[in-house]
Design a protein around this motif. Structure first.
Motif, PDB file in Angstrom:
ATOM      1  N   HIS A 119       4.465 -12.528   8.339  1.00  0.00           N
ATOM      2  CA  HIS A 119       4.859 -11.323   7.595  1.00  0.00           C
ATOM      3  C   HIS A 119       3.976 -10.133   7.958  1.00  0.00           C
ATOM      4  O   HIS A 119       4.473  -9.014   8.122  1.00  0.00           O
ATOM      5  CB  HIS A 119       4.773 -11.613   6.097  1.00  0.00           C
ATOM      6  N   VAL A 120       2.690 -10.361   8.102  1.00  0.00           N
ATOM      7  CA  VAL A 120       1.790  -9.273   8.488  1.00  0.00           C
ATOM      8  C   VAL A 120       2.156  -8.734   9.870  1.00  0.00           C
ATOM      9  O   VAL A 120       2.208  -7.514  10.092  1.00  0.00           O
ATOM     10  CB  VAL A 120       0.327  -9.762   8.455  1.00  0.00           C
ATOM     11  N   GLY A 159       6.260  -0.933  11.322  1.00  0.00           N
ATOM     12  CA  GLY A 159       5.637   0.260  10.762  1.00  0.00           C
ATOM     13  C   GLY A 159       5.546   0.307   9.258  1.00  0.00           C
ATOM     14  O   GLY A 159       5.328   1.391   8.702  1.00  0.00           O
ATOM     15  N   THR A 160       5.702  -0.809   8.560  1.00  0.00           N
ATOM     16  CA  THR A 160       5.641  -0.811   7.088  1.00  0.00           C
ATOM     17  C   THR A 160       4.375  -1.483   6.576  1.00  0.00           C
ATOM     18  O   THR A 160       4.307  -1.858   5.401  1.00  0.00           O
ATOM     19  CB  THR A 160       6.875  -1.541   6.515  1.00  0.00           C
ATOM     20  N   LEU A 161       3.377  -1.624   7.431  1.00  0.00           N
ATOM     21  CA  LEU A 161       2.180  -2.360   7.061  1.00  0.00           C
ATOM     22  C   LEU A 161       1.441  -1.711   5.893  1.00  0.00           C
ATOM     23  O   LEU A 161       0.872  -2.386   5.040  1.00  0.00           O
ATOM     24  CB  LEU A 161       1.252  -2.481   8.267  1.00  0.00           C
ATOM     25  N   HIS A 162       1.440  -0.389   5.833  1.00  0.00           N
ATOM     26  CA  HIS A 162       0.673   0.326   4.807  1.00  0.00           C
ATOM     27  C   HIS A 162       1.584   0.952   3.749  1.00  0.00           C
ATOM     28  O   HIS A 162       1.158   1.830   2.995  1.00  0.00           O
ATOM     29  CB  HIS A 162      -0.169   1.422   5.461  1.00  0.00           C
ATOM     30  N   ARG A 163       2.830   0.498   3.699  1.00  0.00           N
ATOM     31  CA  ARG A 163       3.750   1.045   2.697  1.00  0.00           C
ATOM     32  C   ARG A 163       4.180   0.008   1.666  1.00  0.00           C
ATOM     33  O   ARG A 163       4.227   0.295   0.480  1.00  0.00           O
ATOM     34  CB  ARG A 163       4.987   1.619   3.398  1.00  0.00           C
ATOM     35  N   THR A 164       4.523  -1.172   2.108  1.00  0.00           N
ATOM     36  CA  THR A 164       4.947  -2.236   1.191  1.00  0.00           C
ATOM     37  C   THR A 164       3.987  -3.403   1.338  1.00  0.00           C
ATOM     38  O   THR A 164       4.023  -4.122   2.334  1.00  0.00           O
ATOM     39  CB  THR A 164       6.382  -2.691   1.520  1.00  0.00           C
ATOM     40  N   GLN A 176      -7.581 -13.232   9.833  1.00  0.00           N
ATOM     41  CA  GLN A 176      -6.642 -12.691  10.808  1.00  0.00           C
ATOM     42  C   GLN A 176      -5.666 -11.729  10.152  1.00  0.00           C
ATOM     43  O   GLN A 176      -5.364 -10.661  10.703  1.00  0.00           O
ATOM     44  CB  GLN A 176      -5.874 -13.825  11.482  1.00  0.00           C
ATOM     45  N   ALA A 177      -5.166 -12.079   8.977  1.00  0.00           N
ATOM     46  CA  ALA A 177      -4.249 -11.183   8.277  1.00  0.00           C
ATOM     47  C   ALA A 177      -4.937  -9.867   7.913  1.00  0.00           C
ATOM     48  O   ALA A 177      -4.358  -8.778   8.086  1.00  0.00           O
ATOM     49  CB  ALA A 177      -3.709 -11.870   7.025  1.00  0.00           C
ATOM     50  N   GLU A 178      -6.162  -9.924   7.430  1.00  0.00           N
ATOM     51  CA  GLU A 178      -6.872  -8.714   7.054  1.00  0.00           C
ATOM     52  C   GLU A 178      -7.251  -7.885   8.278  1.00  0.00           C
ATOM     53  O   GLU A 178      -7.319  -6.648   8.203  1.00  0.00           O
ATOM     54  CB  GLU A 178      -8.120  -9.088   6.247  1.00  0.00           C
ATOM     55  N   ALA A 179      -7.499  -8.537   9.412  1.00  0.00           N
ATOM     56  CA  ALA A 179      -7.802  -7.794  10.635  1.00  0.00           C
ATOM     57  C   ALA A 179      -6.593  -7.008  11.110  1.00  0.00           C
ATOM     58  O   ALA A 179      -6.712  -5.860  11.550  1.00  0.00           O
ATOM     59  CB  ALA A 179      -8.279  -8.757  11.724  1.00  0.00           C
ATOM     60  N   VAL A 180      -5.422  -7.604  11.032  1.00  0.00           N
ATOM     61  CA  VAL A 180      -4.201  -6.887  11.413  1.00  0.00           C
ATOM     62  C   VAL A 180      -3.962  -5.715  10.468  1.00  0.00           C
ATOM     63  O   VAL A 180      -3.569  -4.621  10.892  1.00  0.00           O
ATOM     64  CB  VAL A 180      -2.995  -7.850  11.421  1.00  0.00           C
ATOM     65  N   GLU A 181      -4.223  -5.906   9.188  1.00  0.00           N
ATOM     66  CA  GLU A 181      -4.063  -4.811   8.229  1.00  0.00           C
ATOM     67  C   GLU A 181      -5.007  -3.656   8.546  1.00  0.00           C
ATOM     68  O   GLU A 181      -4.609  -2.484   8.490  1.00  0.00           O
ATOM     69  CB  GLU A 181      -4.350  -5.313   6.814  1.00  0.00           C
ATOM     70  N   ALA A 182      -6.253  -3.969   8.889  1.00  0.00           N
ATOM     71  CA  ALA A 182      -7.250  -2.929   9.145  1.00  0.00           C
ATOM     72  C   ALA A 182      -7.172  -2.376  10.551  1.00  0.00           C
ATOM     73  O   ALA A 182      -7.825  -1.367  10.851  1.00  0.00           O
ATOM     74  CB  ALA A 182      -8.650  -3.488   8.891  1.00  0.00           C
ATOM     75  N   GLY A 183      -6.405  -3.005  11.435  1.00  0.00           N
ATOM     76  CA  GLY A 183      -6.296  -2.535  12.803  1.00  0.00           C
ATOM     77  C   GLY A 183      -7.563  -2.731  13.616  1.00  0.00           C
ATOM     78  O   GLY A 183      -7.854  -1.939  14.515  1.00  0.00           O
ATOM     79  N   VAL A 184      -8.321  -3.783  13.314  1.00  0.00           N
ATOM     80  CA  VAL A 184      -9.564  -4.063  14.033  1.00  0.00           C
ATOM     81  C   VAL A 184      -9.378  -5.323  14.869  1.00  0.00           C
ATOM     82  O   VAL A 184      -8.318  -5.954  14.856  1.00  0.00           O
ATOM     83  CB  VAL A 184     -10.744  -4.227  13.047  1.00  0.00           C
TER      84      VAL A 184
END
Length: 799
Positions: free
Chosen positions: A657-658, A665-670, A711-719
């Motif tokens: 899902h991440v 492009g909906t990573l920071h919207r929903t 890994q999920a949090e890294a994808v969210e933060a773009g690091v």
């Protein structure tokens, strides 16, 4: 001169068509990962490799190929020097690709068609097929016992540009797969995905289980059947690579090679070695490390505490696993306390096992007292196992012996003592029960009282429940079918209306809850659950999506009927409802394993994904109950494997899902659904930590869950994913090493932190510390190529 007779033309064998077209690129096929069929595909872009779509075609010759990769080394009259066919047109490329993929299935069973690069060929690069127009093909026979020759199709053209190294590699893989002790290389997810695209009407044609779908892997001298289904999920690529580096083996993609990542990997490897050494030290006192003493410690706790523990067992487990007749047991229980040393060994073991199982739910005021009690329970379990295994002892072959056998099976799973070998023990149990005639209904037997008839029926269906659960856990056949017994279900009655003088029974209506209602609810679902394990584990069963949907529909109906029968307010407890739901719902995830992971690329299988995820979330979020939470934090066997499957499904859904949100492009919207999944993973990490606090010595589950969340949090933060995953692995292993060190130094654990368990409905409490008898979460299913047991200097990680 007499004319020479003309040779009769040989009849042409009909071409055997392959059901699964080979549509993946060469690199994805070689690595056995899912390809998105783009040009170039995402994996080739990520690893900066050349993306070539090269189907294998049937060859023209059957002779062996010399070990060379240069065409000029071949004889001048060799068929390999035949003139290449004209390149196919762009419009016919997809058709030829599918046809070549169809013919490639025959390569596994017979000949292998491998394109050979020409010496003076130059081709345009407009399409993957056009880029290989100067290639030539040759067929080589694999050592699989096939003698038929393959004839080329009229329209087959030269494709691909593989070298002889590719040919030799494929030959080696086929030789290994035909040797019988190796694993089949094709991933079940790849095959199922290709099958789903082949038919839009039936969604997926049947698959013979004896083929590549089986993945017969011998790990730690055991056949894991299809249990490695999660290994085909691409979302775990970074985690698999990190674990490979920690174990001392370079990852295939060369990741985790930077200075900072290498330092984290080195530290994680050191902590993993320390955890392994401490686990060995903790388990040196296990009774299995030496021969049991003849006079085992049979002194029970105080009478008051023993009474409470026996009541806990009878009020919780006995309602689900009907083993005893309560009034008869209380008479035997009193006889034991009147003369503990003078009673028969069978009666003593029966009473001690009941007390021991009930002690898993007892609230101790002092942790040291809990540990002392557990020391005794361990000895009782091993004493019972030794008594049962006595050679040529006929006094074991009676109803009392079967009761002790069933109690020992339940105790081993409750305390996680050999929980992963329950299926082996069940084989002896079912044989003993059939030898005593429990598979025949008592009405066909003479001189059987009503009490004995009901007791035999209850015991038989308890054994069947053990069989179907252990078959699902071990991925082994159930070894029983409904054609092999005719025993009727027990009556829906309370035990106090049944005694030796009873001559006729009046069963209560189905809606009235009695001491046998939970077992009858399980019996109502036994047929569909037995069909599921027969479908999943049968050697010659065919896994079709229509069949899976039919069984899942029957399982859902059975679950709904159980919810109506055993519901809140009718006298049942949360423990009863949680255990009943858990034992039935856990079959949903393995049933859909071949299809749920494909829902992200094939919408036809989205229903499988929904059912699997709903079942997983329901299993890790039971009704709040102190006793059931402690059982999930200490139990093995059936109480471990269901959580493992649920963990796999939730973790995979989070990562998928991440990644999907990142791409669209909906990573920071929903983020509501994503946050919900992350919290579920955090609760599972807390549960894993609680298991270590309660005595588990295996640290893999905590480490992998921490890496998944990172890994999920890294994808969210773009690091960098590699740095986050490596750091999470190191921190997890450092924490686990600290907990194991406290256990090793003091022999006790600190009070657990219940904060993480409350969100999942598991308010763990003071639970019991088990002296190293913790289960090993079976994460082998994530790693089709990385041995988690005996690999790279760490020994057996499950010990």
């Amino acid at each position: 001169m007499e004319s020479q007779p003309h040779p009769q033309p040989q009849p042409r064998r009909p071409q055997r068509r392959r059901r699964r077209p080979a549509l993946s690129c060469r690199e994805c096929r070689r690595r056995k990962i899912k390809c998105d069929h783009n040009n170039p595909c995402a994996h080739c872009l990520r690893h900066k490799t050349r993306c070539v779509y090269k189907p294998y075609t049937d060859g023209l010759d059957d002779r062996a190929i010399p070990r060379t990769n240069q065409q000029h080394d071949l004889p001048a009259n060799s068929p390999l020097r035949q003139t290449a066919s004209p390149p196919p047109s762009d419009s016919s490329a997809p058709r030829q690709l599918a046809q070549a993929g169809d013919r490639d299935s025959d390569n596994i069973n017979g000949s292998i068609s491998v394109p050979l690069q020409g010496s003076n060929s130059s081709t345009p690069c407009g399409t993957p097929l056009a880029a290989a127009t100067a290639a030539q093909t040759v067929s080589i026979r694999a050592p699989l016992g096939r003698s038929d020759l393959r004839q080329p199709l009229p329209d087959q053209g030269p494709v691909g540009e593989a070298t002889f190294r590719d040919l030799l590699f494929r030959i080696q893989r086929l030789e290994e797969s035909s040797a019988g002790g190796s694993r089949i290389s094709d991933s079940p997810l790849h095959g199922a995905n290709a099958r789903s695209e082949a038919s839009a009407v039936s969604l997926a044609p049947p698959l013979p289980a004896g083929s590549q779908e089986w993945q017969a892997v011998l790990n730690k001298s055991r056949d894991w059947g299809r249990s490695r289904w999660m290994g085909g999920a691409n979302e775990f690529t970074a985690i698999i690579a990190c674990y490979s580096e920690i174990m001392g083996k370079s990852s295939k993609d060369g990741s985790f090679q930077g200075p900072e990542a290498s330092a984290l990997i080195s530290q994680a490897g050191d902590f993993l070695r320390k955890c392994k050494n401490r686990a060995r030290s903790i388990k040196t006192s296990r009774p299995t490390r030496g021969l049991p003493s003849p006079g085992f410690g049979n002194a029970p706790p105080s009478r008051e505490m023993a009474d409470a523990m026996a009541n806990l067992y009878l009020e919780s487990f006995e309602s689900t696993y009907r083993i005893l007749h309560l009034p008869t047991f209380w008479v035997e229980y009193q006889r034991y306390w009147d003369n503990p040393e003078g009673v028969a060994p069978s009666l003593r073991l029966k009473v001690l096992l009941v007390i021991g199982i009930g002690s898993s739910l007892y609230n101790y005021e002092d942790r040291a007292a809990a540990l002392r009690n557990i020391d005794l329970v361990q000895q009782w379990i091993y004493a019972a196992q030794t008594w049962l295994s006595g050679p040529l002892e006929k006094d074991r072959l009676d109803i009392s012996g079967l009761q002790i056998y069933c109690l020992s099976i339940l105790a081993r799973q409750t305390f996680s003592i050999g929980g992963d070998t329950i299926w082996i023990s069940i084989g002896s149990l079912i044989h003993s029960a059939m030898q005593l005639g429990l598979h025949r209904d008592p009405k066909y037997l003479q001189a059987i009282s009503v009490l004995q008839a009901e007791l035999r029926r209850r015991l038989w269906y308890t054994i069947l429940e053990f069989i179907v659960q252990s078959s699902l856990d071990s991925w082994m056949p159930p070894r029983i079918s409904f054609d092999e017994f005719d025993t009727e279900p027990p009556s829906n009655i309370n035990d106090d209306v049944l005694d030796e003088s009873t001559t006729e029974l009046q069963s209560c209506p189905k809606g009235i809850l009695t001491a046998t209602s939970v077992q009858l609810a399980l019996i109502d679902t036994l047929s569909v659950r037995l069909q599921i394990v027969q479908l999943l584990n049968g050697l010659h069963s065919e896994l079709s999506y229509d069949r899976v949907l039919s069984l899942s529909s029957d399982l859902i109906d059975a679950l709904q009927a159980c919810s109506r029968w055993v519901k809140d307010g009718d006298g049942s407890t949360p423990f009863h409802r949680n255990l009943l739901d858990y034992l039935i719902r856990r079959f949903m995830i393995p049933l859909h394993y071949s299809f749920s992971n494909q829902a992200r690329t094939n919408p036809l299988f989205h229903y499988s994904l929904k059912l699997s995820l709903d079942a997983a979330l329901a299993m890790v979020s039971p009704e709040p109950d102190h006793g059931f939470a402690r059982l999930m934090a200490t139990g093995g066997g059936v109480f471990r494997e269901g959580v493992r499957c649920a963990t796999s499904a939730i973790s995979l859904e989070l990562l998928a899902h991440v990644e999907t949100q990142r791409l669209n492009g909906t990573l920071h919207r929903t983020r509501q659904y994503r946050d919900f999944l992350k919290q579920a993973v955090r609760d599972l990490i807390s549960l894993s930590e609680e298991r270590i606090r309660q005595g588990e010595t295996n640290v893999k589950n905590h480490m992998f869950l921490s890496m998944i969340l990172a890994q999920a949090e890294a994808v969210e933060a773009g690091v960098s994913v590699e740095l986050r995953v490596g750091r999470a692995a190191r921190d997890s292993l450092e924490l686990c090493n600290t907990l194991l060190k406290m256990r090793e130094d003091t022999g006790s654990m600190p009070s657990p932190d219940d904060a993480g368990l409350g969100a999942a409905g598991m308010e763990g409490g003071q639970g019991m510390g088990l002296e190293g008898f913790g289960p090993a979460f079976g994460w082998e299913s994530f790693f089709p190529d990385v041995g988690l047991g005996h690999c790279w200097g760490f020994g057996n990680l499950d010990s």
